[in-house]
Design a protein around this motif. Structure first.
Motif, PDB file in Angstrom:
ATOM      1  N   LYS A   1     -12.521   7.996  12.056  1.00 55.22           N
ATOM      2  CA  LYS A   1     -12.188   8.316  10.665  1.00 55.22           C
ATOM      3  C   LYS A   1     -10.672   8.289  10.470  1.00 55.22           C
ATOM      4  CE  LYS A   1     -16.232  11.155   9.764  1.00 55.22           C
ATOM      5  NZ  LYS A   1     -16.750  12.496   9.486  1.00 55.22           N
ATOM      6  N   VAL A   2      -9.952   8.828  11.440  1.00 55.07           N
ATOM      7  CA  VAL A   2      -8.494   8.837  11.358  1.00 55.07           C
ATOM      8  C   VAL A   2      -7.952   7.406  11.441  1.00 55.07           C
ATOM      9  CG1 VAL A   2      -6.358   9.651  12.437  1.00 55.07           C
ATOM     10  CG2 VAL A   2      -8.330  11.187  12.294  1.00 55.07           C
ATOM     11  N   VAL A   3      -8.478   6.610  12.371  1.00 61.24           N
ATOM     12  CA  VAL A   3      -8.052   5.209  12.502  1.00 61.24           C
ATOM     13  C   VAL A   3      -8.264   4.473  11.183  1.00 61.24           C
ATOM     14  CG1 VAL A   3      -8.594   2.987  13.599  1.00 61.24           C
ATOM     15  CG2 VAL A   3      -8.398   5.043  15.003  1.00 61.24           C
ATOM     16  N   ASP A   4      -9.454   4.613  10.607  1.00 55.74           N
ATOM     17  CA  ASP A   4      -9.741   3.937   9.338  1.00 55.74           C
ATOM     18  C   ASP A   4      -8.814   4.414   8.226  1.00 55.74           C
ATOM     19  OD1 ASP A   4     -11.760   2.529  10.594  1.00 55.74           O
ATOM     20  OD2 ASP A   4     -13.378   3.815   9.852  1.00 55.74           O
ATOM     21  N   GLY A   5      -8.552   5.709   8.184  1.00 53.78           N
ATOM     22  CA  GLY A   5      -7.661   6.257   7.158  1.00 53.78           C
ATOM     23  C   GLY A   5      -6.242   5.748   7.304  1.00 53.78           C
ATOM     24  N   VAL A   6      -5.749   5.690   8.531  1.00 59.04           N
ATOM     25  CA  VAL A   6      -4.388   5.201   8.771  1.00 59.04           C
ATOM     26  C   VAL A   6      -4.295   3.716   8.424  1.00 59.04           C
ATOM     27  CG1 VAL A   6      -2.634   4.761  10.537  1.00 59.04           C
ATOM     28  CG2 VAL A   6      -3.839   6.951  10.504  1.00 59.04           C
ATOM     29  N   LYS A   7      -5.288   2.937   8.847  1.00 60.58           N
ATOM     30  CA  LYS A   7      -5.281   1.504   8.526  1.00 60.58           C
ATOM     31  C   LYS A   7      -5.267   1.295   7.014  1.00 60.58           C
ATOM     32  CE  LYS A   7      -7.537  -0.393  12.623  1.00 60.58           C
ATOM     33  NZ  LYS A   7      -8.739  -1.078  13.131  1.00 60.58           N
ATOM     34  N   ALA A   8      -6.085   2.050   6.305  1.00 59.22           N
ATOM     35  CA  ALA A   8      -6.147   1.913   4.842  1.00 59.22           C
ATOM     36  C   ALA A   8      -4.810   2.281   4.214  1.00 59.22           C
ATOM     37  CB  ALA A   8      -7.265   2.783   4.280  1.00 59.22           C
ATOM     38  N   LYS A   9      -4.217   3.372   4.661  1.00 56.49           N
ATOM     39  CA  LYS A   9      -2.946   3.826   4.094  1.00 56.49           C
ATOM     40  C   LYS A   9      -1.822   2.840   4.392  1.00 56.49           C
ATOM     41  CE  LYS A   9      -0.153   6.915   2.285  1.00 56.49           C
ATOM     42  NZ  LYS A   9       0.227   6.651   0.924  1.00 56.49           N
ATOM     43  N   LEU A  10      -1.784   2.335   5.615  1.00 55.04           N
ATOM     44  CA  LEU A  10      -0.748   1.352   5.960  1.00 55.04           C
ATOM     45  C   LEU A  10      -0.918   0.077   5.151  1.00 55.04           C
ATOM     46  CD1 LEU A  10      -0.480   1.755   9.843  1.00 55.04           C
ATOM     47  CD2 LEU A  10       1.199   2.452   8.123  1.00 55.04           C
ATOM     48  N   THR A  11      -2.153  -0.342   4.925  1.00 60.16           N
ATOM     49  CA  THR A  11      -2.418  -1.535   4.125  1.00 60.16           C
ATOM     50  C   THR A  11      -1.969  -1.321   2.689  1.00 60.16           C
ATOM     51  OG1 THR A  11      -4.275  -2.146   5.528  1.00 60.16           O
ATOM     52  CG2 THR A  11      -4.209  -3.123   3.330  1.00 60.16           C
ATOM     53  N   ILE A  12      -2.283  -0.169   2.135  1.00 58.66           N
ATOM     54  CA  ILE A  12      -1.875   0.146   0.756  1.00 58.66           C
ATOM     55  C   ILE A  12      -0.359   0.172   0.649  1.00 58.66           C
ATOM     56  CG2 ILE A  12      -1.811   1.989  -0.975  1.00 58.66           C
ATOM     57  CD1 ILE A  12      -4.733   2.620  -0.146  1.00 58.66           C
ATOM     58  N   ASP A  13       0.303   0.789   1.626  1.00 55.28           N
ATOM     59  CA  ASP A  13       1.766   0.842   1.612  1.00 55.28           C
ATOM     60  C   ASP A  13       2.373  -0.550   1.702  1.00 55.28           C
ATOM     61  OD1 ASP A  13       1.611   3.572   1.423  1.00 55.28           O
ATOM     62  OD2 ASP A  13       2.257   3.974   3.486  1.00 55.28           O
ATOM     63  N   ASP A  14       1.810  -1.408   2.555  1.00 53.12           N
ATOM     64  CA  ASP A  14       2.310  -2.775   2.688  1.00 53.12           C
ATOM     65  C   ASP A  14       2.121  -3.557   1.393  1.00 53.12           C
ATOM     66  OD1 ASP A  14       3.118  -2.313   5.289  1.00 53.12           O
ATOM     67  OD2 ASP A  14       1.380  -3.304   6.202  1.00 53.12           O
ATOM     68  N   VAL A  15       0.971  -3.408   0.761  1.00 57.37           N
ATOM     69  CA  VAL A  15       0.707  -4.087  -0.507  1.00 57.37           C
ATOM     70  C   VAL A  15       1.674  -3.590  -1.578  1.00 57.37           C
ATOM     71  CG1 VAL A  15      -0.987  -4.346  -2.374  1.00 57.37           C
ATOM     72  CG2 VAL A  15      -1.705  -4.620  -0.005  1.00 57.37           C
ATOM     73  N   SER A  16       1.944  -2.295  -1.588  1.00 59.79           N
ATOM     74  CA  SER A  16       2.881  -1.735  -2.569  1.00 59.79           C
ATOM     75  C   SER A  16       4.281  -2.296  -2.377  1.00 59.79           C
ATOM     76  CB  SER A  16       2.925  -0.213  -2.450  1.00 59.79           C
ATOM     77  OG  SER A  16       1.696   0.350  -2.792  1.00 59.79           O
ATOM     78  N   LYS A  17       4.703  -2.434  -1.120  1.00 59.33           N
ATOM     79  CA  LYS A  17       6.029  -2.994  -0.846  1.00 59.33           C
ATOM     80  C   LYS A  17       6.113  -4.440  -1.322  1.00 59.33           C
ATOM     81  CE  LYS A  17       6.931  -0.079   3.145  1.00 59.33           C
ATOM     82  NZ  LYS A  17       7.004  -0.018   4.612  1.00 59.33           N
ATOM     83  N   VAL A  18       5.081  -5.229  -1.051  1.00 59.30           N
ATOM     84  CA  VAL A  18       5.057  -6.630  -1.470  1.00 59.30           C
ATOM     85  C   VAL A  18       5.059  -6.714  -2.992  1.00 59.30           C
ATOM     86  CG1 VAL A  18       3.671  -8.743  -1.503  1.00 59.30           C
ATOM     87  CG2 VAL A  18       3.964  -7.480   0.629  1.00 59.30           C
TER      88      VAL A  18
END
Length: 72
Positions: free
Chosen positions: A47-64
């Motif tokens: 659950k933590v792995v999935d949450g971190v992956k999702a958050k990092l993906t969202i942050d990367d998309v926001s930066k782009v």
């Protein structure tokens, strides 16, 4: 243990240190357990792995999106 709090802690560490982010992409369970200092059960760690992956993906998309917005 507050899973959301742990996810935020891990994302913060990965955002500050590209080496940690790179390690997370290769061995997420190892990195998470290293950062929080606890050996978690498999169901919780995933659950933590999935949450971190999702958050990092969202942050990367926001930066782009911010970069693209700045271009136009």
């Amino acid at each position: 243990m507050d899973i959301k709090e742990q996810i935020s802690k891990i994302v913060e560490e990965a955002s500050k240190n590209p080496h940690i982010k790179e390690e997370f992409e290769k061995e997420p369970v190892k990195v998470i357990e290293k950062i929080i200092g606890v050996d978690l059960p498999d169901d919780i760690i995933m659950k933590v792995v999935d949450g971190v992956k999702a958050k990092l993906t969202i942050d990367d998309v926001s930066k782009v999106a911010g970069i693209i917005k700045g271009i136009f």
